[in-house]
Design a protein around this motif. Sequence first.
Motif, PDB file in Angstrom:
ATOM      1  N   ASP A 136      20.550  -1.783  36.771  1.00  0.00           N
ATOM      2  CA  ASP A 136      19.425  -2.021  37.855  1.00  0.00           C
ATOM      3  C   ASP A 136      18.228  -2.381  37.114  1.00  0.00           C
ATOM      4  OD1 ASP A 136      21.081  -0.593  40.028  1.00  0.00           O
ATOM      5  OD2 ASP A 136      20.316   1.607  39.923  1.00  0.00           O
ATOM      6  N   ARG A 137      17.932  -1.782  35.674  1.00  0.00           N
ATOM      7  CA  ARG A 137      16.732  -2.198  35.084  1.00  0.00           C
ATOM      8  C   ARG A 137      17.279  -2.724  33.832  1.00  0.00           C
ATOM      9  NH1 ARG A 137      12.222   0.141  36.599  1.00  0.00           N
ATOM     10  NH2 ARG A 137      11.435  -0.265  34.580  1.00  0.00           N
ATOM     11  N   PHE A 138      18.707  -3.956  33.682  1.00  0.00           N
ATOM     12  CA  PHE A 138      18.595  -4.742  32.636  1.00  0.00           C
ATOM     13  C   PHE A 138      19.400  -5.955  33.224  1.00  0.00           C
ATOM     14  CE2 PHE A 138      22.633  -1.670  32.341  1.00  0.00           C
ATOM     15  CZ  PHE A 138      23.478  -2.847  31.603  1.00  0.00           C
ATOM     16  N   GLN A 139      19.373  -6.903  31.729  1.00  0.00           N
ATOM     17  CA  GLN A 139      20.817  -7.671  31.890  1.00  0.00           C
ATOM     18  C   GLN A 139      21.096  -8.023  31.324  1.00  0.00           C
ATOM     19  OE1 GLN A 139      21.549 -10.848  35.313  1.00  0.00           O
ATOM     20  NE2 GLN A 139      19.868 -10.886  34.448  1.00  0.00           N
ATOM     21  N   VAL A 140      22.141  -8.274  31.153  1.00  0.00           N
ATOM     22  CA  VAL A 140      22.666  -9.227  28.893  1.00  0.00           C
ATOM     23  C   VAL A 140      23.206 -10.130  29.308  1.00  0.00           C
ATOM     24  CG1 VAL A 140      23.727  -8.968  26.963  1.00  0.00           C
ATOM     25  CG2 VAL A 140      22.792  -6.924  28.123  1.00  0.00           C
ATOM     26  N   LYS A 141      22.744 -11.344  28.796  1.00  0.00           N
ATOM     27  CA  LYS A 141      22.788 -12.540  28.877  1.00  0.00           C
ATOM     28  C   LYS A 141      23.310 -13.344  27.321  1.00  0.00           C
ATOM     29  CE  LYS A 141      19.748 -13.867  32.916  1.00  0.00           C
ATOM     30  NZ  LYS A 141      19.181 -15.137  32.951  1.00  0.00           N
ATOM     31  N   ARG A 142      24.501 -14.937  27.437  1.00  0.00           N
ATOM     32  CA  ARG A 142      24.515 -14.632  25.847  1.00  0.00           C
ATOM     33  C   ARG A 142      24.192 -16.240  26.676  1.00  0.00           C
ATOM     34  NH1 ARG A 142      29.764 -18.389  25.589  1.00  0.00           N
ATOM     35  NH2 ARG A 142      29.705 -19.210  23.559  1.00  0.00           N
ATOM     36  N   ILE A 143      23.185 -16.610  25.504  1.00  0.00           N
ATOM     37  CA  ILE A 143      22.907 -17.815  25.708  1.00  0.00           C
ATOM     38  C   ILE A 143      23.175 -18.984  24.458  1.00  0.00           C
ATOM     39  CG2 ILE A 143      20.363 -19.327  25.672  1.00  0.00           C
ATOM     40  CD1 ILE A 143      18.998 -16.322  26.689  1.00  0.00           C
ATOM     41  N   ILE A 148      22.474 -13.520  21.851  1.00  0.00           N
ATOM     42  CA  ILE A 148      22.519 -12.179  23.144  1.00  0.00           C
ATOM     43  C   ILE A 148      21.044 -12.120  23.599  1.00  0.00           C
ATOM     44  CG2 ILE A 148      22.977 -10.613  23.356  1.00  0.00           C
ATOM     45  CD1 ILE A 148      25.675 -12.619  22.969  1.00  0.00           C
ATOM     46  N   GLU A 149      20.675 -11.821  24.552  1.00  0.00           N
ATOM     47  CA  GLU A 149      19.011 -11.700  25.575  1.00  0.00           C
ATOM     48  C   GLU A 149      19.845 -10.103  25.987  1.00  0.00           C
ATOM     49  OE1 GLU A 149      16.402 -14.289  27.007  1.00  0.00           O
ATOM     50  OE2 GLU A 149      17.539 -13.685  29.347  1.00  0.00           O
ATOM     51  N   VAL A 150      18.869  -9.716  26.052  1.00  0.00           N
ATOM     52  CA  VAL A 150      18.974  -8.331  26.800  1.00  0.00           C
ATOM     53  C   VAL A 150      17.093  -8.023  27.707  1.00  0.00           C
ATOM     54  CG1 VAL A 150      19.114  -6.093  26.389  1.00  0.00           C
ATOM     55  CG2 VAL A 150      20.443  -7.177  24.616  1.00  0.00           C
ATOM     56  N   GLN A 151      17.438  -8.453  28.753  1.00  0.00           N
ATOM     57  CA  GLN A 151      16.255  -7.672  29.544  1.00  0.00           C
ATOM     58  C   GLN A 151      15.844  -6.744  30.557  1.00  0.00           C
ATOM     59  OE1 GLN A 151      17.344 -10.701  32.573  1.00  0.00           O
ATOM     60  NE2 GLN A 151      17.033 -12.633  31.416  1.00  0.00           N
ATOM     61  N   SER A 152      14.965  -6.742  30.027  1.00  0.00           N
ATOM     62  CA  SER A 152      14.597  -4.702  30.695  1.00  0.00           C
ATOM     63  C   SER A 152      13.497  -5.428  31.381  1.00  0.00           C
ATOM     64  CB  SER A 152      14.301  -3.899  29.612  1.00  0.00           C
ATOM     65  OG  SER A 152      13.388  -3.961  28.574  1.00  0.00           O
ATOM     66  N   GLY A 153      13.459  -4.207  32.885  1.00  0.00           N
ATOM     67  CA  GLY A 153      12.028  -4.463  33.245  1.00  0.00           C
ATOM     68  C   GLY A 153      12.824  -3.896  34.786  1.00  0.00           C
ATOM     69  N   SER A 154      11.733  -3.782  36.049  1.00  0.00           N
ATOM     70  CA  SER A 154      11.714  -3.453  37.020  1.00  0.00           C
ATOM     71  C   SER A 154      12.248  -4.867  38.131  1.00  0.00           C
ATOM     72  CB  SER A 154      10.789  -3.121  37.597  1.00  0.00           C
ATOM     73  OG  SER A 154       9.380  -4.297  37.810  1.00  0.00           O
ATOM     74  N   TYR A 155      11.783  -5.644  37.914  1.00  0.00           N
ATOM     75  CA  TYR A 155      12.692  -7.031  38.162  1.00  0.00           C
ATOM     76  C   TYR A 155      13.209  -7.747  37.318  1.00  0.00           C
ATOM     77  CZ  TYR A 155      13.448 -11.175  41.016  1.00  0.00           C
ATOM     78  OH  TYR A 155      13.658 -12.080  42.130  1.00  0.00           O
ATOM     79  N   LEU A 156      14.682  -8.357  37.030  1.00  0.00           N
ATOM     80  CA  LEU A 156      15.038 -10.027  36.442  1.00  0.00           C
ATOM     81  C   LEU A 156      15.232 -10.833  36.650  1.00  0.00           C
ATOM     82  CD1 LEU A 156      17.130  -6.375  34.971  1.00  0.00           C
ATOM     83  CD2 LEU A 156      15.478  -7.482  34.361  1.00  0.00           C
TER      84      LEU A 156
END
Length: 475
Positions: A380-387, A452-460
Amino acid sequence: MIVPVVMAGGSGTRLWPMSRSLYPKQFLSLVNDATMLQDTCRRLDGLDTAQPMIICGEEHRFTVAEQMRAFGLHADSKIVLEPAGRNTAPAVALAALKSLQDDESDPLLLILAADHVMTDIDAFQDAVKKATEHAKAGKLVTFGIIPTGPETGYGYIRQGDMVGDAYQIAEFVEKPDQDTAEKYLSGGNYVWNSGMFMFRASRYVEELRKYRPDILQACEASVENATVDVDFVRPDKEAFLLCPDESIDYAVMEPLCSAVNSTAAVVVPLDCGWSDVGSWSALWDVSTKDDNGNALYGDVIAHNTSNSYIRTDSKLVATVGLDNVIVVESDDAIMVASKDHVQDVKKIVEQLKLTDRSEAQLHRKVYRPWGFYDSIDHGDRFQVKRIVVKPGGKLSLQMHHHRAEHWIVVSGTAEVTRGDEVFLVSENESTYIPLGVTHRLANPGAIPLEMIEVQSGSYLGEDDIVRFEDTYGRN
């Protein structure tokens, strides 16, 4: 000199889940180690041709450029960005007008589709050589595929009298029903309409001026006001949007052939193991099969399975007791279908679009001009990407309103811009990009940068990007 014009548009919905609207079948390696676009260019080796001109849409421009670079084509190749989809007649008009701009000798244009398969390249090249003589004489040439069965999925051409080693075009006919297709096959004077052509650029313009001046006028204005952006030629969008949607067959070839005893257009028969790969069953037809009639790709165990096409990108796929099926596993979807109903795969794509699901457009792995990213996990509030950023690659200088980002370097070296700071982050090191801070990622090294990028927030969402500066013109 022959200028190959490769039509690389289209979304290939019948080959979902491998083919997506932003990464369709012409950019995939479905038959061998080359993509279908690269294969189209590769079958020109041995012919006396210039480097190809590629016609594609704005959303595919970097994919085309990267695949052409990988193929060894760069500075001399032309990529013309069709401002909007308007079918083949306007797209080829852009190519003809651009080639006349670049070459006063009035080159021969060889119009090819980027998503066709041919197994007999010598036969294809022999047909091109035959067509060349007719095109030099001012004729508009199309290539007719000698039928191998009563196919109802293709349009047909009825051959008339012989004109040298070609035939007068007596009639273009639409896709037939089964009974009609069987009559065409037994008659012996019908060929499949391949959608491939050859003619002088000026001759196509001349016939377009005669039969469809509205198309020509819009394309002339669009090319006249075109701009050049690195590898790309950008015809004027406002002018091009006035252009009607029409195929070459309807706009030029059919009216040209309707003239009594016209020999201005001819068809060259072609028997080269051709397929337009319009479905998974068509891909099974041209694939190498085992003793049970199975075409297997990837990590597959097939027990008591026959006459099937099974493809996996990552996971082990095991089948038991199946016959005449298609099984395709991609990174984010699995599709199972009867081989007799594969034309309905497009209905699945329509449902995905209606519910606004990303699987209709994107793969989990998304290619960008600087490299690619793979969405590994999300909540819901995170996303993990391999870049992965290729050497010299540089993301845009950007900012996000709704998310912060943590970057962990796995291999290579990252050059990070964060606000007013510019610093290096090496293997096994990390950094943090707060919400609202301007930032940029670049690879200054000689090897790919993997992180590895870890995004966190209210909208991704991907649309939460404000670009301030971009090497690739995406501002």
